[in-house]
Design an enzyme around this catalytic site. Structure first.
Site, PDB file in Angstrom:
ATOM      1  N   GLY A 149       0.825  -1.195   0.000  1.00 22.01           N
ATOM      2  CA  GLY A 149       0.000   0.000   0.000  1.00 22.01           C
ATOM      3  C   GLY A 149       0.859   1.245   0.000  1.00 22.01           C
ATOM      4  N   ARG A 150       0.331   2.313   0.584  1.00 20.39           N
ATOM      5  CA  ARG A 150       1.029   3.593   0.540  1.00 20.39           C
ATOM      6  C   ARG A 150       2.388   3.537   1.221  1.00 20.39           C
ATOM      7  NH1 ARG A 150      -4.346   7.066   2.060  1.00 20.39           N
ATOM      8  NH2 ARG A 150      -4.466   5.375   3.554  1.00 20.39           N
ATOM      9  N   ILE A 151       2.425   2.993   2.434  1.00 31.29           N
ATOM     10  CA  ILE A 151       3.695   2.934   3.160  1.00 31.29           C
ATOM     11  C   ILE A 151       4.593   1.855   2.576  1.00 31.29           C
ATOM     12  CG2 ILE A 151       4.769   2.492   5.404  1.00 31.29           C
ATOM     13  CD1 ILE A 151       2.368   3.779   6.718  1.00 31.29           C
TER      14      ILE A 151
ATOM     15  N   HIS B  68       5.117   2.908  19.928  1.00 35.02           N
ATOM     16  CA  HIS B  68       4.166   3.355  18.906  1.00 35.02           C
ATOM     17  C   HIS B  68       4.399   4.828  18.539  1.00 35.02           C
ATOM     18  CE1 HIS B  68      -0.049   2.462  17.104  1.00 35.02           C
ATOM     19  NE2 HIS B  68       0.720   3.147  16.267  1.00 35.02           N
TER      20      HIS B  68
ATOM     21  N   ARG C 203       0.202  -3.000  12.937  1.00 36.24           N
ATOM     22  CA  ARG C 203      -0.669  -3.300  14.064  1.00 36.24           C
ATOM     23  C   ARG C 203      -0.316  -4.674  14.614  1.00 36.24           C
ATOM     24  NH1 ARG C 203      -1.201   1.231  13.458  1.00 36.24           N
ATOM     25  NH2 ARG C 203      -3.083   2.539  13.326  1.00 36.24           N
TER      26      ARG C 203
ATOM     27  N   THR D  45       5.462  -2.232  12.252  1.00 35.86           N
ATOM     28  CA  THR D  45       5.065  -0.869  12.617  1.00 35.86           C
ATOM     29  C   THR D  45       3.611  -0.621  12.220  1.00 35.86           C
ATOM     30  OG1 THR D  45       5.898  -0.030  10.493  1.00 35.86           O
ATOM     31  CG2 THR D  45       7.409   0.044  12.374  1.00 35.86           C
TER      32      THR D  45
ATOM     33  N   GLU E 121      -1.944  -1.231  24.411  1.00 32.27           N
ATOM     34  CA  GLU E 121      -1.252   0.057  24.389  1.00 32.27           C
ATOM     35  C   GLU E 121      -2.004   1.077  25.234  1.00 32.27           C
ATOM     36  OE1 GLU E 121      -0.482   1.412  20.426  1.00 32.27           O
ATOM     37  OE2 GLU E 121       0.526  -0.422  19.828  1.00 32.27           O
TER      38      GLU E 121
END
Length: 331
Positions: free
Chosen positions: A153-155, A285, A236, A234, A265
């Protein structure tokens, strides 16, 4: 309007240029973490607009039903932590800009920082030096090794470009549509999910967490990894089968992990097994936690509030609410 901003841990929001968009409104900022429904109700009982920082607080039905003045929830990106159907039933608009085509470069940079830190044992080497010792071990180079990107995807696309700059071999596994896109961009596609986990020297997860992707990385997948391999997450924690990563690291496949996300978290238990492992590099995070990224994200979040106040709500993820929304308050 009465605006509440939750979980601004470092009291950063009011230092942003875009905070000026809220001039004239009554803004209250909370810097701690609260999840107890009674406590949140007490804090938010008069709130008309609720600003969320990503998924730090779950906004569920028991809380929503106790907030009679709430009219708008404004945030950015995914919204699985919000009971959207309940918001629709109660007349609460949820605005969340999905920023199509715009990756989080901050998250991509943090991912690459973790890859470097874990591969070269940077945290351990720093700790050794500060403890009065010299080198504590021998790290691994990235050049000519295989970086696997799970999710294109984007990342994931940004990470692939970073890998090319480091002369790494990029291998992709993703949905069928994403594999087609990656292939058209010139990247090699793994023959299968099994082969993907077997071949990677560094494997980085870049998948959104949905019900359909929860636990998509199984114990069997991890067991196929090399004993020298590094798993980076990084995205989930829920993408990995519960308990599988801890067990896999103890058994030596993969040999290392670098993590920015956790099942619970904030992770404040210093005795959590992942924090006690020498072969795991952990950060709290912070993938999106930079001044630049905050400015970008909160510009969107506050603009949604401005547009709502003008009678023109934007980026509404529950459009059916527009037929039954609570009346907007007077400014």
């Amino acid at each position: 309007m009465k605006i509440s901003i939750l979980n601004d841990y470092h009291d950063t929001v009011k230092t942003l240029k875009c905070f000026r968009k809220l001039t004239g409104h009554d803004v209250e900022i909370w810097n701690d973490q609260a999840q107890d429904v009674d406590e949140l109700t007490k804090r938010l009982i008069d709130t008309e607009v609720l600003v969320l920082i990503r998924e730090r607080t779950k906004i569920r039905t028991p809380l929503l039903e106790r907030l009679p003045n709430l009219r708008l929830i404004s945030q950015r990106s995914v919204y699985s932590h919000i009971d959207v159907d309940t918001c629709t039933r109660l007349g609460i608009i949820v605005s969340s800009n999905q920023h199509p085509g715009t990756p989080s470069y901050a998250a991509a940079e943090l991912t690459w920082g973790l890859i470097l830190a874990a591969s070269r044992q940077i945290p351990q080497q720093v700790a050794s030096l500060k403890a009065g010792h010299w080198q504590m071990g021998v790290g691994r180079s990235l050049r000519q090794h295989t970086l696997g990107i799970f999710g294109y995807g984007r990342i994931g696309r940004v990470i692939a470009r970073y890998a090319q700059a480091f002369d790494m071999n990029v291998l992709i596994w993703a949905s069928e549509d994403s594999r087609i896109k990656a292939k058209s961009d010139g990247y090699k596609i793994a023959e299968s999910k099994e082969a993907f986990f077997e071949q990677c020297d560094v494997l980085s997860l870049h998948i959104r967490l949905y019900d359909s992707t929860r636990g998509t990385v199984t114990a069997a997948d991890l067991a196929r990894m090399k004993p020298t391999a590094l798993l980076v997450n990084t995205s989930r924690a829920g993408l990995i089968e519960p308990g599988a990563l801890e067990t896999a690291l103890k058994s030596g496949r993969p040999g290392f992990a670098a993590l920015d996300v956790y099942d619970e978290e904030p992770l404040l238990n210093t005795q959590d097994p992942l924090l006690l492992m020498d072969n795991v590099t952990c950060t709290p995070h912070i993938g999106f936690v930079t001044q630049d990224e905050y400015e970008l994200q909160f510009t969107d979040v506050f603009e949604q509030i401005v547009e709502y106040a003008s009678g023109n709500p934007i980026n509404v993820v529950n459009p059916d609410v527009l037929k039954r929304r609570r009346p907007a308050p007077r400014n």
